[in-house]
Motif scaffolding. Structure first.
Motif, PDB file in Angstrom:
ATOM      1  N   ILE A 160     -31.772   6.778   7.467  1.00 53.25           N
ATOM      2  CA  ILE A 160     -31.186   5.226   7.783  1.00 53.25           C
ATOM      3  C   ILE A 160     -31.648   5.165   8.887  1.00 53.25           C
ATOM      4  CG2 ILE A 160     -29.090   5.259   7.853  1.00 53.25           C
ATOM      5  CD1 ILE A 160     -28.432   8.822   6.975  1.00 53.25           C
ATOM      6  N   VAL A 161     -31.778   3.279   8.085  1.00 53.01           N
ATOM      7  CA  VAL A 161     -32.380   2.414   8.896  1.00 53.01           C
ATOM      8  C   VAL A 161     -31.538   2.465  10.337  1.00 53.01           C
ATOM      9  CG1 VAL A 161     -33.000   0.065   9.060  1.00 53.01           C
ATOM     10  CG2 VAL A 161     -33.703   1.703   7.146  1.00 53.01           C
ATOM     11  N   ALA A 162     -30.284   2.526   9.953  1.00 57.45           N
ATOM     12  CA  ALA A 162     -29.065   1.758  10.813  1.00 57.45           C
ATOM     13  C   ALA A 162     -29.262   2.820  11.942  1.00 57.45           C
ATOM     14  CB  ALA A 162     -27.668   1.495  10.092  1.00 57.45           C
ATOM     15  N   GLN A 163     -30.011   4.023  12.391  1.00 60.09           N
ATOM     16  CA  GLN A 163     -29.659   5.470  12.926  1.00 60.09           C
ATOM     17  C   GLN A 163     -31.102   5.015  13.618  1.00 60.09           C
ATOM     18  OE1 GLN A 163     -28.785   9.031  10.871  1.00 60.09           O
ATOM     19  NE2 GLN A 163     -26.760   8.043  10.281  1.00 60.09           N
ATOM     20  N   ILE A 164     -31.836   3.801  12.997  1.00 59.79           N
ATOM     21  CA  ILE A 164     -33.110   3.966  14.465  1.00 59.79           C
ATOM     22  C   ILE A 164     -32.920   2.816  15.730  1.00 59.79           C
ATOM     23  CG2 ILE A 164     -35.530   2.785  14.739  1.00 59.79           C
ATOM     24  CD1 ILE A 164     -35.335   3.141  11.027  1.00 59.79           C
ATOM     25  N   PRO A 165     -33.229   3.904  16.699  1.00 58.91           N
ATOM     26  CA  PRO A 165     -32.581   3.223  17.998  1.00 58.91           C
ATOM     27  C   PRO A 165     -33.697   1.981  18.584  1.00 58.91           C
ATOM     28  CG  PRO A 165     -33.588   5.482  17.513  1.00 58.91           C
ATOM     29  CD  PRO A 165     -33.384   5.351  16.811  1.00 58.91           C
ATOM     30  N   ASP A 166     -32.756   1.433  18.754  1.00 57.83           N
ATOM     31  CA  ASP A 166     -33.708   0.481  20.043  1.00 57.83           C
ATOM     32  C   ASP A 166     -35.731   0.730  19.495  1.00 57.83           C
ATOM     33  OD1 ASP A 166     -31.931  -0.943  18.329  1.00 57.83           O
ATOM     34  OD2 ASP A 166     -30.764  -1.638  20.944  1.00 57.83           O
ATOM     35  N   ALA A 167     -35.703   1.672  20.784  1.00 57.66           N
ATOM     36  CA  ALA A 167     -37.084   2.132  21.329  1.00 57.66           C
ATOM     37  C   ALA A 167     -37.854   3.071  20.194  1.00 57.66           C
ATOM     38  CB  ALA A 167     -36.520   3.602  22.804  1.00 57.66           C
ATOM     39  N   GLY A 168     -36.898   2.946  19.315  1.00 55.88           N
ATOM     40  CA  GLY A 168     -38.384   3.414  17.497  1.00 55.88           C
ATOM     41  C   GLY A 168     -37.887   4.866  17.805  1.00 55.88           C
ATOM     42  N   LEU A 169     -38.413   5.605  16.575  1.00 52.74           N
ATOM     43  CA  LEU A 169     -38.419   6.955  16.253  1.00 52.74           C
ATOM     44  C   LEU A 169     -40.086   7.523  15.575  1.00 52.74           C
ATOM     45  CD1 LEU A 169     -36.046   8.626  15.211  1.00 52.74           C
ATOM     46  CD2 LEU A 169     -36.172   7.351  12.575  1.00 52.74           C
ATOM     47  N   HIS A 170     -40.011   8.835  16.205  1.00 55.61           N
ATOM     48  CA  HIS A 170     -41.226   9.642  16.049  1.00 55.61           C
ATOM     49  C   HIS A 170     -41.560  10.464  14.689  1.00 55.61           C
ATOM     50  CE1 HIS A 170     -44.757  10.535  16.308  1.00 55.61           C
ATOM     51  NE2 HIS A 170     -44.684  11.985  16.382  1.00 55.61           N
ATOM     52  N   ARG A 171     -41.389  10.912  13.577  1.00 57.56           N
ATOM     53  CA  ARG A 171     -41.267  11.961  12.957  1.00 57.56           C
ATOM     54  C   ARG A 171     -42.222  12.250  12.521  1.00 57.56           C
ATOM     55  NH1 ARG A 171     -36.596  12.383  14.380  1.00 57.56           N
ATOM     56  NH2 ARG A 171     -35.270  11.466  12.632  1.00 57.56           N
ATOM     57  N   GLU A 172     -42.281  13.694  12.235  1.00 59.78           N
ATOM     58  CA  GLU A 172     -43.768  14.231  11.955  1.00 59.78           C
ATOM     59  C   GLU A 172     -43.172  15.166  10.642  1.00 59.78           C
ATOM     60  OE1 GLU A 172     -46.561  16.232  13.976  1.00 59.78           O
ATOM     61  OE2 GLU A 172     -46.483  14.683  15.805  1.00 59.78           O
ATOM     62  N   LEU A 173     -43.569  14.874   9.511  1.00 56.58           N
ATOM     63  CA  LEU A 173     -43.593  15.766   8.309  1.00 56.58           C
ATOM     64  C   LEU A 173     -44.573  17.053   7.880  1.00 56.58           C
ATOM     65  CD1 LEU A 173     -42.388  12.608   6.365  1.00 56.58           C
ATOM     66  CD2 LEU A 173     -40.961  14.024   7.617  1.00 56.58           C
ATOM     67  N   GLU A 174     -44.168  17.933   7.538  1.00 58.05           N
ATOM     68  CA  GLU A 174     -45.311  18.988   7.139  1.00 58.05           C
ATOM     69  C   GLU A 174     -44.641  19.261   5.064  1.00 58.05           C
ATOM     70  OE1 GLU A 174     -48.690  21.134   7.033  1.00 58.05           O
ATOM     71  OE2 GLU A 174     -47.847  19.482   9.161  1.00 58.05           O
ATOM     72  N   ALA A 175     -45.408  19.069   4.726  1.00 59.55           N
ATOM     73  CA  ALA A 175     -44.762  19.855   3.314  1.00 59.55           C
ATOM     74  C   ALA A 175     -45.147  21.518   2.866  1.00 59.55           C
ATOM     75  CB  ALA A 175     -45.319  18.965   2.135  1.00 59.55           C
ATOM     76  N   SER A 176     -43.672  21.694   2.242  1.00 63.75           N
ATOM     77  CA  SER A 176     -43.847  23.623   2.151  1.00 63.75           C
ATOM     78  C   SER A 176     -44.815  23.085   0.869  1.00 63.75           C
ATOM     79  CB  SER A 176     -42.764  23.514   1.297  1.00 63.75           C
ATOM     80  OG  SER A 176     -42.439  22.734   0.521  1.00 63.75           O
ATOM     81  N   VAL A 177     -44.880  24.803   0.657  1.00 66.11           N
ATOM     82  CA  VAL A 177     -45.697  25.356  -0.530  1.00 66.11           C
ATOM     83  C   VAL A 177     -44.958  24.562  -1.582  1.00 66.11           C
ATOM     84  CG1 VAL A 177     -46.362  26.992  -1.280  1.00 66.11           C
ATOM     85  CG2 VAL A 177     -46.568  27.080   1.014  1.00 66.11           C
ATOM     86  N   ALA A 178     -43.932  24.554  -1.720  1.00 68.94           N
ATOM     87  CA  ALA A 178     -43.572  24.426  -3.057  1.00 68.94           C
ATOM     88  C   ALA A 178     -43.429  23.085  -3.128  1.00 68.94           C
ATOM     89  CB  ALA A 178     -41.723  25.128  -3.145  1.00 68.94           C
ATOM     90  N   GLN A 179     -43.443  21.665  -2.077  1.00 65.86           N
ATOM     91  CA  GLN A 179     -43.190  20.548  -2.435  1.00 65.86           C
ATOM     92  C   GLN A 179     -44.804  20.372  -2.828  1.00 65.86           C
ATOM     93  OE1 GLN A 179     -42.159  19.919   1.879  1.00 65.86           O
ATOM     94  NE2 GLN A 179     -40.010  18.329   1.226  1.00 65.86           N
ATOM     95  N   ARG A 180     -45.565  20.820  -2.072  1.00 65.36           N
ATOM     96  CA  ARG A 180     -47.009  20.814  -1.794  1.00 65.36           C
ATOM     97  C   ARG A 180     -47.803  21.211  -3.476  1.00 65.36           C
ATOM     98  NH1 ARG A 180     -47.569  23.917   2.774  1.00 65.36           N
ATOM     99  NH2 ARG A 180     -49.235  25.267   1.701  1.00 65.36           N
ATOM    100  N   GLN A 181     -47.366  21.645  -4.253  1.00 65.45           N
ATOM    101  CA  GLN A 181     -47.771  22.244  -5.575  1.00 65.45           C
ATOM    102  C   GLN A 181     -47.028  21.219  -6.785  1.00 65.45           C
ATOM    103  OE1 GLN A 181     -49.671  24.958  -7.213  1.00 65.45           O
ATOM    104  NE2 GLN A 181     -49.409  23.599  -8.657  1.00 65.45           N
ATOM    105  N   ALA A 182     -45.601  20.836  -6.479  1.00 63.52           N
ATOM    106  CA  ALA A 182     -44.875  20.131  -7.303  1.00 63.52           C
ATOM    107  C   ALA A 182     -46.162  18.644  -6.760  1.00 63.52           C
ATOM    108  CB  ALA A 182     -43.613  20.281  -6.505  1.00 63.52           C
ATOM    109  N   LEU A 183     -46.554  17.641  -6.334  1.00 63.59           N
ATOM    110  CA  LEU A 183     -46.833  16.994  -5.880  1.00 63.59           C
ATOM    111  C   LEU A 183     -48.334  17.189  -6.450  1.00 63.59           C
ATOM    112  CD1 LEU A 183     -46.830  16.453  -2.095  1.00 63.59           C
ATOM    113  CD2 LEU A 183     -45.876  14.641  -4.023  1.00 63.59           C
ATOM    114  N   ALA A 184     -48.837  18.607  -6.436  1.00 60.95           N
ATOM    115  CA  ALA A 184     -50.290  18.216  -7.062  1.00 60.95           C
ATOM    116  C   ALA A 184     -50.330  18.672  -8.394  1.00 60.95           C
ATOM    117  CB  ALA A 184     -51.109  20.676  -6.801  1.00 60.95           C
TER     118      ALA A 184
END
Length: 189
Positions: free
Chosen positions: A18-42
């Motif tokens: 949510i853009v309104a919740q991004i602090p002025d200092a910025g935001l760092h995110r790391e994502l890892e796709a799950s097995v089910a997500q990777r299979q669906a993407l494949a």
């Protein structure tokens, strides 16, 4: 009614911010796709498999409600060699550097850039920003798009070469070779 695409999710890797919740200092995110997500993407990408998919993002607020998104997507994908038809694995490592703007602003800038392209001189204008839709930037969708664009559509196993069986044409095997033979026979008579 049973539809063949019932249950199909066009965006299996979702990570909305949510853009309104991004602090002025910025935001760092790391994502890892799950097995089910990777299979669906494949399945969506027509790949044999996606062995791993990891993304990192830094979101930095800018003036005018814009958000600068930088990051990286790394993935290991299983494909089939177009030459040998053997299974192979390829690595994807792509940088991300995009500007997002509120939907109306993104549309206005895209129109301005398109108008500038009507002139005969090539424009020295950057790409228009991506639109922030509904106040959300979906980092999972962004990672998916970048990964899919980086997939080699014609993967080859290292050293694999497509060789065709080329035989030199027989000079006597041409459409008019029979006529030539008739002419020569006529000369000999």
């Amino acid at each position: 009614m049973n539809r063949p695409d019932a249950g199909f999710d066009p965006d299996p890797w979702r990570a909305p911010v949510i853009v309104a919740q991004i602090p002025d200092a910025g935001l760092h995110r790391e994502l890892e796709a799950s097995v089910a997500q990777r299979q669906a993407l494949a399945d969506i990408a027509g790949l044999r498999e996606i062995l791993s998919a990891h993304a990192t993002f830094d979101l930095t607020p800018k003036s005018g409600g814009r958000i600068h998104v930088t990051g990286q997507i790394r993935a290991r994908i299983g494909q089939t060699c177009v030459v040998t038809l053997e299974p192979i694995e390829n690595d994807i490592d792509e940088e991300i550097d995009l500007m997002f703007a509120p939907e109306a602003e993104a549309r206005r800038l895209a129109d301005l850039i398109e108008e500038g392209q009507d002139s005969e001189e090539p424009p020295e204008v950057a790409d228009p920003p991506e639109a922030i839709v509904g106040g959300i930037i979906d980092l999972g969708r962004l990672a998916t798009d970048v990964m899919f664009l980086a997939i080699d559509p014609y993967p080859r196993k290292p050293g694999a070469v497509f060789e065709t069986d080329v035989t030199a044409p027989d000079p006597e095997d041409r459409p008019f070779a029979a006529l030539k033979a008739l002419q020569e026979r006529k000369k000999d008579q």
